[in-house]
Design a protein around this motif. Structure first.
Motif, mmCIF file in Angstrom:
data_model
loop_
_atom_site.group_PDB
_atom_site.id
_atom_site.type_symbol
_atom_site.label_atom_id
_atom_site.label_comp_id
_atom_site.label_asym_id
_atom_site.label_seq_id
_atom_site.Cartn_x
_atom_site.Cartn_y
_atom_site.Cartn_z
ATOM 1 N N LYS A 1 8.018 -34.111 5.075
ATOM 2 C CA LYS A 1 9.380 -33.788 5.501
ATOM 3 C C LYS A 1 10.244 -33.369 4.309
ATOM 4 C CE LYS A 1 9.499 -36.846 9.554
ATOM 5 N NZ LYS A 1 10.088 -38.088 10.125
ATOM 6 N N GLN A 2 10.008 -34.014 3.174
ATOM 7 C CA GLN A 2 10.802 -33.735 1.981
ATOM 8 C C GLN A 2 10.590 -32.311 1.466
ATOM 9 O OE1 GLN A 2 10.150 -36.646 -1.068
ATOM 10 N NE2 GLN A 2 11.183 -35.480 -2.674
ATOM 11 N N TYR A 3 9.345 -31.809 1.588
ATOM 12 C CA TYR A 3 9.025 -30.523 0.973
ATOM 13 C C TYR A 3 8.823 -29.377 1.968
ATOM 14 C CZ TYR A 3 8.836 -32.726 -3.539
ATOM 15 O OH TYR A 3 9.200 -33.384 -4.692
ATOM 16 N N VAL A 4 8.945 -29.635 3.261
ATOM 17 C CA VAL A 4 8.780 -28.552 4.231
ATOM 18 C C VAL A 4 9.830 -27.475 3.980
ATOM 19 C CG1 VAL A 4 10.244 -29.624 6.022
ATOM 20 C CG2 VAL A 4 8.460 -27.983 6.662
ATOM 21 N N GLY A 5 9.390 -26.230 3.961
ATOM 22 C CA GLY A 5 10.296 -25.113 3.712
ATOM 23 C C GLY A 5 10.572 -24.851 2.255
ATOM 24 N N GLN A 6 10.138 -25.767 1.372
ATOM 25 C CA GLN A 6 10.362 -25.601 -0.070
ATOM 26 C C GLN A 6 9.109 -25.103 -0.782
ATOM 27 O OE1 GLN A 6 12.429 -28.796 -2.129
ATOM 28 N NE2 GLN A 6 13.076 -29.687 -0.189
ATOM 29 N N ILE A 7 7.976 -25.738 -0.498
ATOM 30 C CA ILE A 7 6.704 -25.303 -1.071
ATOM 31 C C ILE A 7 5.658 -25.330 0.039
ATOM 32 C CG2 ILE A 7 7.229 -26.097 -3.414
ATOM 33 C CD1 ILE A 7 5.513 -28.558 -2.879
ATOM 34 N N PRO A 8 4.601 -24.517 -0.077
ATOM 35 C CA PRO A 8 3.561 -24.534 0.959
ATOM 36 C C PRO A 8 2.778 -25.842 0.939
ATOM 37 C CG PRO A 8 2.917 -23.108 -0.856
ATOM 38 C CD PRO A 8 4.349 -23.497 -1.103
ATOM 39 N N MET A 9 2.349 -26.255 2.118
ATOM 40 C CA MET A 9 1.554 -27.479 2.253
ATOM 41 C C MET A 9 0.381 -27.214 3.197
ATOM 42 S SD MET A 9 4.455 -30.501 2.430
ATOM 43 C CE MET A 9 5.508 -29.666 3.634
ATOM 44 N N SER A 10 -0.749 -27.800 2.869
ATOM 45 C CA SER A 10 -1.965 -27.596 3.648
ATOM 46 C C SER A 10 -2.704 -28.910 3.855
ATOM 47 C CB SER A 10 -2.899 -26.603 2.946
ATOM 48 O OG SER A 10 -2.320 -25.332 2.843
ATOM 49 N N ILE A 11 -3.610 -28.864 4.818
ATOM 50 C CA ILE A 11 -4.569 -29.943 5.038
ATOM 51 C C ILE A 11 -5.924 -29.466 4.543
ATOM 52 C CG2 ILE A 11 -5.947 -31.099 6.831
ATOM 53 C CD1 ILE A 11 -3.388 -32.520 6.539
ATOM 54 N N GLY A 12 -6.609 -30.302 3.751
ATOM 55 C CA GLY A 12 -7.980 -30.048 3.350
ATOM 56 C C GLY A 12 -8.817 -31.241 3.771
ATOM 57 N N THR A 13 -9.609 -31.068 4.827
ATOM 58 C CA THR A 13 -10.255 -32.212 5.472
ATOM 59 C C THR A 13 -11.750 -32.023 5.662
ATOM 60 O OG1 THR A 13 -10.256 -33.561 7.499
ATOM 61 C CG2 THR A 13 -9.641 -31.251 7.735
ATOM 62 N N GLY A 14 -12.452 -33.140 5.753
ATOM 63 C CA GLY A 14 -13.870 -33.126 6.091
ATOM 64 C C GLY A 14 -14.104 -33.014 7.579
ATOM 65 N N LEU B 1 2.921 -28.009 8.107
ATOM 66 C CA LEU B 1 1.744 -27.505 7.401
ATOM 67 C C LEU B 1 1.551 -26.009 7.598
ATOM 68 C CD1 LEU B 1 -0.412 -30.498 8.569
ATOM 69 C CD2 LEU B 1 0.392 -30.140 6.215
ATOM 70 N N ASP B 2 1.203 -25.346 6.505
ATOM 71 C CA ASP B 2 0.995 -23.902 6.549
ATOM 72 C C ASP B 2 -0.450 -23.539 6.879
ATOM 73 O OD1 ASP B 2 3.695 -22.835 5.489
ATOM 74 O OD2 ASP B 2 3.158 -24.397 4.058
ATOM 75 N N HIS B 3 -1.385 -24.379 6.469
ATOM 76 C CA HIS B 3 -2.801 -24.074 6.689
ATOM 77 C C HIS B 3 -3.584 -25.360 6.924
ATOM 78 C CE1 HIS B 3 -2.064 -19.963 5.293
ATOM 79 N NE2 HIS B 3 -1.411 -20.497 4.265
ATOM 80 N N VAL B 4 -4.669 -25.242 7.676
ATOM 81 C CA VAL B 4 -5.605 -26.346 7.885
ATOM 82 C C VAL B 4 -7.000 -25.838 7.541
ATOM 83 C CG1 VAL B 4 -6.618 -27.957 9.543
ATOM 84 C CG2 VAL B 4 -4.186 -27.351 9.715
ATOM 85 N N VAL B 5 -7.609 -26.443 6.544
ATOM 86 C CA VAL B 5 -8.964 -26.057 6.126
ATOM 87 C C VAL B 5 -9.913 -27.206 6.442
ATOM 88 C CG1 VAL B 5 -10.443 -25.433 4.187
ATOM 89 C CG2 VAL B 5 -8.116 -24.515 4.330
ATOM 90 N N GLY B 6 -10.811 -26.961 7.385
ATOM 91 C CA GLY B 6 -11.795 -27.954 7.773
ATOM 92 C C GLY B 6 -13.152 -27.673 7.158
ATOM 93 N N ALA B 7 -14.090 -28.590 7.403
ATOM 94 C CA ALA B 7 -15.418 -28.488 6.802
ATOM 95 C C ALA B 7 -16.155 -27.236 7.247
ATOM 96 C CB ALA B 7 -16.234 -29.735 7.139
#
Length: 207
Positions: A104-117, A136-142
């Motif tokens: 919540k603090q950084y939404v709209g300020q810097i990009p954020m992603s999920i990197g998950t197994g 979140l801008d991107h979700v990267v799964g296994a």
């Protein structure tokens, strides 16, 4: 436990999902116990915890080899069974962790992603249920990388999608494999158990 959440010197943030941004340990433990019992594979809590973050198919292959199981069904069939259970019962278990405040603090300020197994579609469903997708801008799964954690591929793919140099990315992780992946990617890593007291409640009880 840290109270300093000023990460302004980074250009992007990457969160692991399970046990980090999302409290989902009990969801996956339930699905794994049901799956392993259904297909006659022994349940070893310590081994399962050591494999936290390893994709489902790779986990199944390791368990079958380690326990010398004689299985009839393919690992893909077992994977599909477990993933169907996750989709069916996820609403009963998952919720955001305290790291939602960082998002919540950084939404709209810097990009954020999920990197998950986890696999991408499963991850997106869980994030949507938890109300986290909007941050979140991107979700990267296994399924999007050649090698899962502890290889750096997952986090490097996140950096690529965000258009940020790996050295400018900060990774939040709960597992040793995830923190190793961050280090190998040339990224700073934060252990959420040490810094935020977030513990993945996954196969903590023997049996």
């Amino acid at each position: 436990m840290t109270t300093d959440t000023n990460y302004d010197h980074y250009d992007a943030i990457i969160f692991d999902m399970d046990g980090t941004l999302v409290d989902s340990g009990q969801l996956h433990e339930f699905a794994w116990r049901e799956t392993l019992q259904h297909f006659g594979i022994p349940i070893d809590s310590a081994k399962m915890r050591s494999l936290a973050g390893v994709p489902t198919i790779e986990t199944l292959e390791i368990l079958i080899a380690d326990f010398n199981c004689q299985v009839v069904q393919s690992v893909q069939t077992m994977n599909d069974y477990k993933e169907a259970l996750v989709r069916k019962v996820s609403h009963r278990f998952v919720q955001p962790t305290a790291l939602v405040n960082v998002a919540k603090q950084y939404v709209g300020q810097i990009p954020m992603s999920i990197g998950t197994g986890a696999y991408t579609e499963e991850a997106k469903e869980i994030l949507q249920h938890c109300g986290l997708s909007q941050y979140l801008d991107h979700v990267v799964g296994a399924d999007q990388v050649a090698a899962p954690k502890p290889a750096p591929d997952t986090f490097l793919r996140c950096a690529e999608l965000m258009g940020v140099a790996p050295s400018k990315c900060l990774v939040f992780e709960d597992s040793k494999m995830g923190l190793e992946a961050a280090s190998r990617a040339g990224m700073a890593g934060i252990d959420v158990l040490k810094e935020f007291g977030i513990e993945n409640n996954y196969f903590l009880i023997p049996g």
